[in-house]
Design a protein around this motif. Sequence first.
Motif, short mmCIF file in Angstrom:
data_model
loop_
_atom_site.label_atom_id
_atom_site.label_comp_id
_atom_site.label_asym_id
_atom_site.label_seq_id
_atom_site.Cartn_x
_atom_site.Cartn_y
_atom_site.Cartn_z
N ASN A 6 0.82 -1.21 0.00
CA ASN A 6 0.00 0.00 0.00
C ASN A 6 0.85 1.25 0.00
N SER A 7 1.97 1.21 0.73
CA SER A 7 2.88 2.35 0.77
C SER A 7 3.44 2.63 -0.61
N LEU A 8 3.79 1.56 -1.33
CA LEU A 8 4.34 1.72 -2.68
C LEU A 8 3.29 2.28 -3.62
N ALA A 9 2.04 1.83 -3.46
CA ALA A 9 0.97 2.28 -4.34
C ALA A 9 0.75 3.79 -4.20
N LYS A 10 0.92 4.34 -2.96
CA LYS A 10 0.71 5.76 -2.74
C LYS A 10 1.75 6.61 -3.46
N LYS A 11 2.88 6.04 -3.77
CA LYS A 11 3.95 6.79 -4.41
C LYS A 11 3.74 6.93 -5.91
N ILE A 12 2.85 6.14 -6.46
CA ILE A 12 2.61 6.20 -7.91
C ILE A 12 1.96 7.54 -8.25
N PRO A 13 2.51 8.29 -9.19
CA PRO A 13 1.94 9.59 -9.56
C PRO A 13 0.47 9.47 -9.97
N ASN A 14 -0.31 10.48 -9.64
CA ASN A 14 -1.75 10.45 -9.94
C ASN A 14 -2.02 10.27 -11.42
N ILE A 15 -1.21 10.92 -12.26
CA ILE A 15 -1.47 10.84 -13.70
C ILE A 15 -1.30 9.41 -14.22
N VAL A 16 -0.38 8.66 -13.62
CA VAL A 16 -0.18 7.26 -14.00
C VAL A 16 -1.39 6.43 -13.57
N LYS A 17 -1.85 6.67 -12.34
CA LYS A 17 -3.01 5.94 -11.85
C LYS A 17 -4.26 6.26 -12.66
N GLU A 18 -4.40 7.51 -13.07
CA GLU A 18 -5.57 7.90 -13.86
C GLU A 18 -5.60 7.17 -15.20
N ILE A 19 -4.45 7.05 -15.84
CA ILE A 19 -4.40 6.35 -17.13
C ILE A 19 -4.69 4.87 -16.93
N ARG A 20 -4.08 4.28 -15.91
CA ARG A 20 -4.31 2.85 -15.65
C ARG A 20 -5.78 2.56 -15.35
N ASN A 21 -6.43 3.48 -14.65
CA ASN A 21 -7.80 3.24 -14.18
C ASN A 21 -8.88 3.71 -15.14
N ASN A 22 -8.48 4.31 -16.25
CA ASN A 22 -9.48 4.84 -17.18
C ASN A 22 -9.21 4.39 -18.61
N PRO A 23 -9.35 3.09 -18.87
CA PRO A 23 -9.19 2.61 -20.25
C PRO A 23 -10.33 3.14 -21.11
N PRO A 24 -10.13 3.24 -22.41
CA PRO A 24 -11.18 3.74 -23.29
C PRO A 24 -12.34 2.75 -23.38
N PRO A 25 -13.54 3.22 -23.73
CA PRO A 25 -14.68 2.30 -23.89
C PRO A 25 -14.43 1.34 -25.04
N GLN A 26 -14.97 0.14 -24.92
CA GLN A 26 -14.79 -0.86 -25.96
C GLN A 26 -15.63 -0.51 -27.19
N ILE A 27 -15.14 -0.95 -28.33
CA ILE A 27 -15.86 -0.72 -29.58
C ILE A 27 -17.12 -1.59 -29.61
N ASN A 28 -18.22 -1.00 -30.03
CA ASN A 28 -19.47 -1.74 -30.24
C ASN A 28 -19.52 -2.11 -31.71
N PHE A 29 -19.20 -3.34 -32.02
CA PHE A 29 -19.08 -3.75 -33.41
C PHE A 29 -20.45 -3.87 -34.12
N ALA A 30 -21.52 -3.68 -33.36
CA ALA A 30 -22.84 -3.71 -33.98
C ALA A 30 -23.03 -2.51 -34.91
N TYR A 31 -22.39 -1.40 -34.59
CA TYR A 31 -22.55 -0.22 -35.44
C TYR A 31 -21.25 0.58 -35.64
N GLN A 32 -20.16 0.15 -34.99
CA GLN A 32 -18.89 0.85 -35.14
C GLN A 32 -17.89 -0.01 -35.90
N LYS A 33 -17.01 0.62 -36.64
CA LYS A 33 -15.95 -0.06 -37.36
C LYS A 33 -14.61 0.31 -36.72
N ASN A 34 -13.72 -0.66 -36.64
CA ASN A 34 -12.38 -0.35 -36.14
C ASN A 34 -11.38 -0.36 -37.29
#
Length: 331
Positions: A6-34
Amino acid sequence: MTNGKNSLAKKIPNIVKEIRNNPPPQINFAYQKNISYSQMSIFRSCAYRWKLQYKDKIKKFNSSIHTVFGTAIHESMQCYLDVAYKNSFAYADREIHMEDYFKGKFLSEYQSQYKSNNSEHFSSAEEMREFYEDGVSILDWFKKKRNKYFSKKGIYLVGCEIPIVIAPNKMYNNVLYMGYLDIVTYNERTDTFKIIDIKTSTKGWNSYAKKDENKHFQLILYKKFFSEQYGIPLDKIEIEFFIVKRKVLDWNDEKIMSPHQAYRVQQFSPPSGKIKINRAKNAVNDFITECFSSSGNIKEKDYPKSPSKWNCTFCPYGEDKELCGAGAHFE
């Protein structure tokens, strides 16, 4: 009292945690093309090949010992770095048996491609042994020299295979560019990110390969879309091809002109200023507008062939006379 984890986790910069915790939404292949860099690259080399593969959905899988090797090297290096940054490099050196890990990935990937190839072998035992030994040599060299390339002094691993999902052209919101960034690190001291793309090569990239703008576009687009997806200024993002070589000259070889010729790793950062970013953006926009309607459907139109010795040699349809057959002219 907090434990070490837990101590190590607190040292991780917020911007790194934000990226790790906020992946983009998945593509809906019913109407979206990748779309992807590989799709765009195929289209730019031969629109007809792209049409066969992605519009007509005529799949022809080119099994290759090179792709087997590349996948196994990627996953082995990513595993090592993931463990090292979560713990320490000493811990990773002690706990990860790279030769065994690589062997398992190498064999499982070959088996997977063997099945996709109608259970037909596409490599010999001798060739597989050569590639396996090359991989072991690369990973052994990388572990010994890793401090030349990766450090934990103010550096954090944002992640491996970081997903990018974004609409490059807002007029075509249902056409989404999808990619996975091999390695992304964050330097807290300089407040900068680095996107690293691992490439495997027989002897490294020569001057011609380094000047290939199509190769550059992959990382340039990753830089642009990573910036847009997470709101990071472009000048805070560096990009680098991390090229690992199967064959190198011996230190004592009289042909060696530079010590770098004996290195297993070659680093190359393509130019990625405003002009290059605009060229990459225009390339992906041209691809989208040529191939898709505003609703995201693939257009009904003529997709021209671009026969050449280079294009046809590496095209799975080149010698199929029912589908194309253009490759027969270059035999």
